[in-house]
Design an enzyme around this catalytic site. Structure first.
Site, mmCIF file in Angstrom:
data_model
loop_
_atom_site.group_PDB
_atom_site.id
_atom_site.type_symbol
_atom_site.label_atom_id
_atom_site.label_comp_id
_atom_site.label_asym_id
_atom_site.label_seq_id
_atom_site.Cartn_x
_atom_site.Cartn_y
_atom_site.Cartn_z
ATOM 1 N N ASP A 67 14.037 2.383 -16.107
ATOM 2 C CA ASP A 67 12.656 2.418 -16.584
ATOM 3 C C ASP A 67 12.236 3.806 -17.059
ATOM 4 O O ASP A 67 12.962 4.789 -16.879
ATOM 5 C CB ASP A 67 11.697 1.923 -15.485
ATOM 6 N N ASP A 136 5.374 -1.077 -2.740
ATOM 7 C CA ASP A 136 4.872 -2.455 -2.788
ATOM 8 C C ASP A 136 6.001 -3.461 -3.023
ATOM 9 O O ASP A 136 5.757 -4.602 -3.392
ATOM 10 C CB ASP A 136 3.791 -2.587 -3.875
ATOM 11 N N HIS A 138 8.459 -3.228 -5.270
ATOM 12 C CA HIS A 138 8.957 -3.384 -6.638
ATOM 13 C C HIS A 138 10.349 -2.790 -6.816
ATOM 14 O O HIS A 138 10.733 -1.843 -6.127
ATOM 15 C CB HIS A 138 7.975 -2.818 -7.677
ATOM 16 N N GLU A 143 6.262 -4.757 -10.849
ATOM 17 C CA GLU A 143 5.198 -4.779 -9.847
ATOM 18 C C GLU A 143 4.975 -6.193 -9.316
ATOM 19 O O GLU A 143 5.423 -7.170 -9.941
ATOM 20 C CB GLU A 143 3.911 -4.248 -10.487
HETATM 21 C C1 GLP Z 1 9.413 4.290 -8.940
HETATM 22 C C2 GLP Z 1 10.649 3.808 -9.696
HETATM 23 C C3 GLP Z 1 11.523 2.923 -8.825
HETATM 24 C C4 GLP Z 1 11.773 3.600 -7.485
HETATM 25 C C5 GLP Z 1 10.450 3.867 -6.806
HETATM 26 C C6 GLP Z 1 10.598 4.462 -5.416
HETATM 27 O O1 GLP Z 1 8.460 3.305 -8.850
HETATM 28 N N1 GLP Z 1 10.289 3.100 -10.866
HETATM 29 O O2 GLP Z 1 12.741 2.656 -9.497
HETATM 30 O O3 GLP Z 1 12.591 2.770 -6.691
HETATM 31 O O4 GLP Z 1 9.717 4.755 -7.629
HETATM 32 O O5 GLP Z 1 10.615 5.835 -5.435
HETATM 33 P P1 GLP Z 1 11.008 6.736 -4.197
HETATM 34 O O6 GLP Z 1 12.501 6.643 -4.082
HETATM 35 O O7 GLP Z 1 10.548 8.105 -4.571
HETATM 36 O O8 GLP Z 1 10.331 6.170 -3.002
#
Ligand code: GLP
Length: 263
Positions: A67, A136, A138, A143
């Site tokens: 993404d 959440d 995702h 989402e």
């Molecule tokens: C963002 C990314 C996800 C990732 C998430 C969690 O939302 N799009 O791919 O898994 O962050 O991030 P973190 O690893 O910093 O908790």
């Protein structure tokens, strides 16, 4: 789903990096799906170490990132382009022509999404997809409420995600509200999936997606429908799992299964 519980973040990262390295050694031209966020940083550090000290070769790999924030140019320090180059690509011998990351700025975003899906197919599909998980539930930026059959598209971020990301931006108005993201359906087409999560903040959501129902309200739960998923957690992220003992029992007896299967 195979659930592997490791003592801490370091071990979780090493375990996941080991799986990626095995994939790369088995198939040097493998197609990897890569993730951003703070969780994969340890995995990328370990892969960089393996490249430097053990000669892990990235030269034939093809990578697709999950993404990107809509509206952020690749050079923006908070863009996922920037993140990937800073934290992995510039430290290894990857061919820049083999790196695919969704564009945050494109003239025709819908056309771009179709092109991205077509490029994944042209490369032969993703062999191993690395994932983190949002607060959440995702995966990528799918989402709650995202169709479990969704493809690469623009997604509106929910308030919690915007809040979670606010720590990276100086001014609130700079935090992106939209992202271009692979869909849940796109992710489920990867041949193998590896999800990592660490810390107590992820404990509830991990219990939900591993042991709760399959629901578009927790898009990671769609991974229950996939045939080859490994989830690697640290103790804190695993603390709310009900069937923890069983997962550890499987891990401790794996050598016996291998013996019976002759593998
Ligand atoms: C963002 C990314 C996800 C990732 C998430 C969690 O939302 N799009 O791919 O898994 O962050 O991030 P973190 O690893 O910093 O908790």
């Amino acid at each position: 789903m195979e659930v592997v519980i490791t003592p801490d973040y370091e071990e979780m990262s090493k375990f996941a990096a080991g799986m990626i390295a095995r994939q790369v050694k088995d198939k040097p031209g493998a197609v990897l799906g890569l993730a951003t966020g703070s969780t994969p940083l340890g995995v990328y550090r370990e892969l960089i170490r393996m490249h430097g000290e053990e000669g892990l070769d990235f030269s034939k790999l093809i990578t697709f990132n999950l993404d990107e924030y809509l509206g952020l140019p690749p050079a923006h320090p908070q863009s996922y382009h920037y993140f990937m180059w800073e934290n992995l690509f510039k430290h290894v011998n990857i061919d820049p022509g083999n790196v695919y990351i969704p564009g945050g700025i494109t003239a025709d975003v819908e056309e771009f999404c179709r092109w991205y899906e077509a490029e994944i197919n042209k490369a032969g599909g993703i062999d191993l997809q690395l994932l983190g998980i949002g607060g959440d539930g995702h995966i990528a930026f799918n989402e709650p409420g995202s169709s479990l059959g969704s493809r690469t598209r623009v997604k509106t971020l929910v308030l919690q995600t915007i809040k979670d990301n606010s720590r990276f931006f100086e001014r609130e108005e700079d935090i992106p509200r939209f992202a271009v993201t692979m869909g849940v359906g796109t992710i489920l087409e990867a041949k193998k999936i590896l999800l990592i999560a660490g810390g107590e903040k992820k404990a509830l959501v991990c219990a939900d997606f591993i042991e709760g129902p399959v629901t578009s309200q927790v898009t990671a739960s769609a991974l229950q429908l996939h045939r080859q998923v490994t989830v690697v957690l640290d103790e804190a992220a695993a603390s709310r799992l009900k069937r923890k003992e069983y997962y550890n029992w499987i891990r401790d007896n794996k050598h016996l299964v291998r013996k019976y299967l002759g593998s």
